[in-house]
Design an enzyme around this catalytic site. Structure first.
Site, short mmCIF file in Angstrom:
data_model
loop_
_atom_site.label_atom_id
_atom_site.label_comp_id
_atom_site.label_asym_id
_atom_site.label_seq_id
_atom_site.Cartn_x
_atom_site.Cartn_y
_atom_site.Cartn_z
CE LYS A 55 -4.01 -1.51 -0.47
NZ LYS A 55 -4.86 -0.96 -1.52
CB SER A 276 -3.99 -11.10 1.56
OG SER A 276 -2.84 -10.30 1.61
C1 LIG Z 1 -2.95 -7.40 3.24
C2 LIG Z 1 -3.58 -6.95 1.98
N1 LIG Z 1 -3.67 -7.79 0.96
C3 LIG Z 1 -4.24 -7.43 -0.20
C4 LIG Z 1 -4.75 -6.20 -0.41
C5 LIG Z 1 -5.44 -5.87 -1.70
O1 LIG Z 1 -4.82 -4.90 -2.48
P1 LIG Z 1 -5.71 -3.89 -3.34
O2 LIG Z 1 -6.35 -2.96 -2.39
O3 LIG Z 1 -4.73 -3.20 -4.24
O4 LIG Z 1 -6.71 -4.67 -4.11
C6 LIG Z 1 -4.67 -5.29 0.63
C7 LIG Z 1 -5.26 -3.97 0.51
O5 LIG Z 1 -5.44 -3.25 1.46
C8 LIG Z 1 -4.07 -5.67 1.85
O6 LIG Z 1 -3.98 -4.82 2.90
#
Ligand SMILES: Cc1ncc(COP(=O)(O)O)c(C=O)c1O
Length: 314
Positions: A55, A276
């Site tokens: 981010k 994630s």
């Molecule tokens: C830990 C984590 N994984 C995945 C994502 C997903 O990314 P995006 O917001 O670009 O779709 C985020 C977004 O906040 C995240 O904090």
């Protein structure tokens, strides 16, 4: 001494170097997880950004864009306060960059955010508004929208879910890095969906650089998941920047599978990553099983240290 360092006061040079440290993260090969010869799997370690997650890229882009448009101005008295809703990582990136660039930040965050993230937000001096955890990030979005509607002059609402600078940051940086780091050989791109900025921006640019590339999105398999940062789009507020035409396929991943893979990544590959990232790897493994030859690359958005209080490591 470079002309740049000659010309700017030390304090500004230090600020510039924090921004310059965002991006150019390492790409590592996950040989242990490759199911058969002919398929290579790679992951980009976004925990190596100064704010600890992917981010940092969109947060920097959105803040610089707001500064350029005059929506954000440095200083305390009367300067607009940066406002947004976040599940934590964007908030940390905003708070870090705001501190370095002299802005105040107000972040609406679901109250079930991990204590680690909350402490980091507060360490950077951000104001944190906790919202109903049952309403997930959607509740935080509604709170941010409400504040902005009530006090439009007080806040600069960056709205990462609608902000084109979000996906563009990945179009301009993440995609180009992936292309270069695979010597142009990437055949498949896999990424999770939160705001959808990572997937949409990276896929859009990779399609231009590598016609024929397959782009696969990953999301939780149910609304009641425990994959922080990801959204179950069929039941969530769909981010306006989401573009379903960019995805060749969308895979639904179970929380348990993602957590088990995150644990295996630590034990079998020495990579301590967040849930994630486990979901992203699950997507890569599904694609690898269907593919005879290819170079599959994904994004590991953050590190496992942000989730220690959840006590997942057995
Ligand atoms: C830990 C984590 N994984 C995945 C994502 C997903 O990314 P995006 O917001 O670009 O779709 C985020 C977004 O906040 C995240 O904090």
């Amino acid at each position: 001494m470079t002309p740049f360092v000659d010309q700017v006061p030390l304090r500004d040079a230090a600020r510039a170097s924090l921004m310059a440290a965002i991006g150019q993260t390492p790409l590592v090969r996950l040989t242990t997880f490759e199911p058969h010869a002919g398929v290579e799997i790679y992951a980009k370690l976004e925990s190596r950004n100064p704010g600890g997650s992917v981010k940092d890229r969109p947060a920097l882009a959105m803040i610089l864009d707001a500064e350029r448009r005059g929506r954000l101005r440095r200083g305390s008295g009367g300067a607009p306060v940066l406002l947004d809703a976040t599940s934590g990582n964007t908030g940390i990136a905003y708070a870090m960059i705001a501190a370095a660039r002299g802005h105040r930040a107000c972040l609406c965050v679901p109250a079930n955010v991990t204590p680690e993230r909350l402490s980091i937000l507060r360490a950077f001096g951000a104001e944190v508004v906790l919202t109903d955890p049952m309403e997930t990030t959607d509740g935080a979005i509604i709170e941010a929208r409400g504040r902005h509607a009530r006090y439009p002059g007080r806040y600069c609402y960056l709205d990462q879910y609608s902000n084109d600078a979000n996906w563009r940051s990945h179009y301009e940086t993440t995609a180009v890095e992936l292309f270069r780091q695979t010597d142009g050989g990437i055949t498949h791109f896999v990424a999770g969906l939160g705001t959808t900025g990572t997937f949409v921006g990276t896929s859009r640019r990779l399609r231009e650089l590598t016609p024929g590339i397959v782009c696969v999105a990953v999301q939780p398999d149910s609304p009641l998941h425990d994959l922080e940062g990801l959204k179950h789009l069929p039941t969530a507020i769909v981010p306006p920047i989401w573009d379903p035409t960019v995805a060749d396929d969308t895979l639904a991943i179970a929380t348990e599978e993602a957590l088990a893979l995150a644990e295996r990544l630590a034990r079998d590959a020495g990579l301590f990553v967040g849930p994630s990232s486990g979901a992203a790897l699950a997507g890569c493994l599904e694609i690898a099983r269907r593919t005879a030859r290819g170079v599959i690359a994904t994004i590991f958005p953050d590190g496992g240290d942000r989730y220690l209080s959840k006590g997942r490591s057995r």
